[in-house]
Motif scaffolding. Structure first.
Motif, PDB file in Angstrom:
ATOM      1  N   VAL A  25      18.155 -33.481 -27.542  1.00 21.50           N
ATOM      2  CA  VAL A  25      17.950 -34.739 -28.269  1.00 21.50           C
ATOM      3  C   VAL A  25      18.100 -35.944 -27.341  1.00 21.50           C
ATOM      4  N   LEU A  33      12.154 -38.363 -32.350  1.00 22.15           N
ATOM      5  CA  LEU A  33      13.213 -37.846 -33.214  1.00 22.15           C
ATOM      6  C   LEU A  33      13.011 -38.227 -34.675  1.00 22.15           C
ATOM      7  N   MET A  45      15.852 -36.183 -36.617  1.00 28.09           N
ATOM      8  CA  MET A  45      17.033 -37.039 -36.783  1.00 28.09           C
ATOM      9  C   MET A  45      17.574 -36.975 -38.197  1.00 28.09           C
ATOM     10  N   LYS A  82      20.736 -41.815 -31.829  1.00 31.79           N
ATOM     11  CA  LYS A  82      21.072 -40.495 -31.284  1.00 31.79           C
ATOM     12  C   LYS A  82      22.410 -40.524 -30.555  1.00 31.79           C
TER      13      LYS A  82
END
Length: 167
Positions: A25, A33, A45, A82
């Protein structure tokens, strides 16, 4: 019936798998994402956030610690970036590991009284709830794995024997 050793193994597996996901990620753009990939929660996500939220809600039932805000609908927005997700994921994995490390067989016996996301009081066997908790992780990580693979990412092994071969 499960035992503390099973919970400790699954906590270790959870940490190992999430560490691998964090590495993948971290290399991806926010747009990648958040792209809708047709999964139940849409994006990588959103699914990662839901999985983290699910771990938080179940752990709050098991260890009487802090529960996450909102319900399932809001779970997909739990962390805004993230980096925040990675930090919260790391903390949650530590919480799970510590909980499992201190488990005794008696802790898995008996019933768990809990409230579901609709506000309904529930009572289930503790070992069933714990089994569901670990199964929920694996289920949603599988969805994430499929989305990341379709996005051209290379992911590490996911087999429990591969974890055991490491140590």
């Amino acid at each position: 019936m499960i035992d503390p050793a099973f919970c400790q193994l699954m906590a270790r597996y959870n940490t190992w798998q999430n560490s691998g996901l964090r590495d993948v990620v971290d290399k991806m753009s926010d747009a990648e994402l958040r792209k809708d990939r047709g999964a139940f929660f849409g994006s990588v996500m959103a699914t990662l956030n839901h999985l983290l939220w699910g771990d938080m809600i179940w752990m709050s039932r098991f260890d009487m610690g802090e529960a996450p805000p909102g319900g399932i609908t809001e779970s997909v927005h739990l962390t805004p970036t993230k980096a925040v997700w990675a930090a919260e994921r790391f903390r949650m994995d530590g919480r799970i590991t510590e909980w499992a490390r201190h488990l005794k067989a008696i802790d898995l016996a008996g019933d768990l009284n809990w409230t579901n996301t609709n506000g309904e009081a529930k009572t289930d066997r503790m070992w069933v709830c714990v089994t569901h908790f670990f199964n929920h992780q694996t289920h949603h990580r599988g969805q994430v794995h499929a989305m990341l693979t379709a996005a051209g990412q290379t992911l590490p092994a996911t087999d429990i024997p591969a974890l055991l071969d490491r140590h």
